[in-house]
Design a protein around this motif. Sequence first.
Motif, PDB file in Angstrom:
ATOM      1  N   SER A  54       0.730  -1.454  -0.053  1.00 56.62           N
ATOM      2  CA  SER A  54       0.008   0.278   0.117  1.00 56.62           C
ATOM      3  C   SER A  54       0.811   1.209   0.424  1.00 56.62           C
ATOM      4  O   SER A  54      -0.020   2.099   0.197  1.00 56.62           O
TER       5      SER A  54
ATOM      6  N   ASN B 210       7.213  -7.815   1.965  1.00 57.83           N
ATOM      7  CA  ASN B 210       8.061  -6.964   2.474  1.00 57.83           C
ATOM      8  C   ASN B 210       7.291  -6.177   3.774  1.00 57.83           C
ATOM      9  O   ASN B 210       8.057  -5.859   4.288  1.00 57.83           O
TER      10      ASN B 210
ATOM     11  N   SER C  27      -2.831  -5.672   1.175  1.00 57.32           N
ATOM     12  CA  SER C  27      -2.685  -4.268   2.722  1.00 57.32           C
ATOM     13  C   SER C  27      -3.409  -4.790   3.558  1.00 57.32           C
ATOM     14  O   SER C  27      -4.653  -4.952   3.388  1.00 57.32           O
ATOM     15  N   ARG C  28      -3.538  -4.544   4.965  1.00 62.58           N
ATOM     16  CA  ARG C  28      -4.465  -5.412   5.410  1.00 62.58           C
ATOM     17  C   ARG C  28      -5.812  -4.044   5.409  1.00 62.58           C
ATOM     18  O   ARG C  28      -6.815  -4.690   5.760  1.00 62.58           O
TER      19      ARG C  28
ATOM     20  N   ILE D  22       8.001   1.372   0.126  1.00 62.27           N
ATOM     21  CA  ILE D  22       8.775   0.153  -1.157  1.00 62.27           C
ATOM     22  C   ILE D  22       8.141  -0.729  -1.762  1.00 62.27           C
ATOM     23  O   ILE D  22       8.405  -1.173  -2.449  1.00 62.27           O
TER      24      ILE D  22
ATOM     25  N   TYR E 256      14.116  -4.913  16.774  1.00 58.25           N
ATOM     26  CA  TYR E 256      13.748  -5.043  14.822  1.00 58.25           C
ATOM     27  C   TYR E 256      14.989  -5.641  14.503  1.00 58.25           C
ATOM     28  O   TYR E 256      14.931  -6.410  13.315  1.00 58.25           O
TER      29      TYR E 256
ATOM     30  N   ASN F 187       5.360   5.079  11.019  1.00 62.93           N
ATOM     31  CA  ASN F 187       4.706   3.793  10.978  1.00 62.93           C
ATOM     32  C   ASN F 187       5.363   3.171  12.084  1.00 62.93           C
ATOM     33  O   ASN F 187       5.350   1.824  12.621  1.00 62.93           O
TER      34      ASN F 187
ATOM     35  N   THR G 226      10.949   6.327   2.893  1.00 65.48           N
ATOM     36  CA  THR G 226       8.717   5.889   3.275  1.00 65.48           C
ATOM     37  C   THR G 226       8.805   6.047   4.332  1.00 65.48           C
ATOM     38  O   THR G 226       9.182   6.570   5.077  1.00 65.48           O
TER      39      THR G 226
END
Length: 235
Positions: free
Chosen positions: A14, A80, A36-37, A17, A146, A186, A181
């Motif tokens: 959505s 992704n 996409s969710r 990347i 992460y 987010n 991005t």
Amino acid sequence: MKNLKPVVLITGASSGIGEAIANKLMAEGYKVYGTSRRGATSGQHRFPMLELDVTDDASVATAVEKLLAREGRIDVLVNNAGFGIAPAVAEESSIEQAKALFDTNFLGVVRMTHAVVPQMRRQGSGRIINMSSILGVVPMPYVALYVASKHAVEGYSESLDHELRTQGIRVSAIEPAYTKTKFEANNIEPDTKRGEYESLRKHLAQVVGEAMKNADEPSVVADVVLTAIRAEKPK
Ligand code: NDP
């Protein structure tokens, strides 16, 4: 007429990347499906968008079934979808946050792989591209969870490549550096913010801000993905 274009499924398409990869592969003649969710309501895209949450087994199964019903095959899977936690000292992130991060960044890749690989085995061919990060190979303080989630993606990808190559299926991990991005926006915030680390937090925000000035465009990562899909890797 039978669809002759290679069929690609890209999670998290959505924005950022994933969207850049989708646009690039479409321009190169691939038949692209994004996910996409929020499904098709996630904005205006030139490729069909399937509703899919990589943390939900049923959602993954439904999306893959829908794609196979339409196309009958999947040639390329690009895993992704992912997110990060804003820089913090280790104990400021909770175990719940660690689980959530691994559920998307690592187990999301595993769920998608389990759903798609049986079809690729039947085809005797396929490409799986997993979005890791430079932090999947280089450790860094203050973003340890992460880093760990992307190291898991690296180990999984490398192992799967050895396992699946005899079946004509190849698996690669891609390691982008800072890319422009919505990723930073987010990022989830650490669970607790201890006052004594406030100046460190400001310093880290400054460092990230400086690095972002030299960040790549998402199209740079999309070019690397295309190269990986086309590469004739030695067996
Ligand atoms: P964005 O935040 O712009 O995009 C993230 C995408 O992931 C969105 O399309 C979002 O879709 C999707 N997503 C998030 N959670 C889920 C979920 N549970 N199920 C399905 N989709 C989900 O960030 P980027 O484009 O930067 O990030 C893409 C990948 O690149 C991530 O894996 C990230 O870790 C990696 N990466 C990014 C770097 C950067 O500097 N930007 C550097 C290195 C790696 P939606 O919200 O519509 O569901």
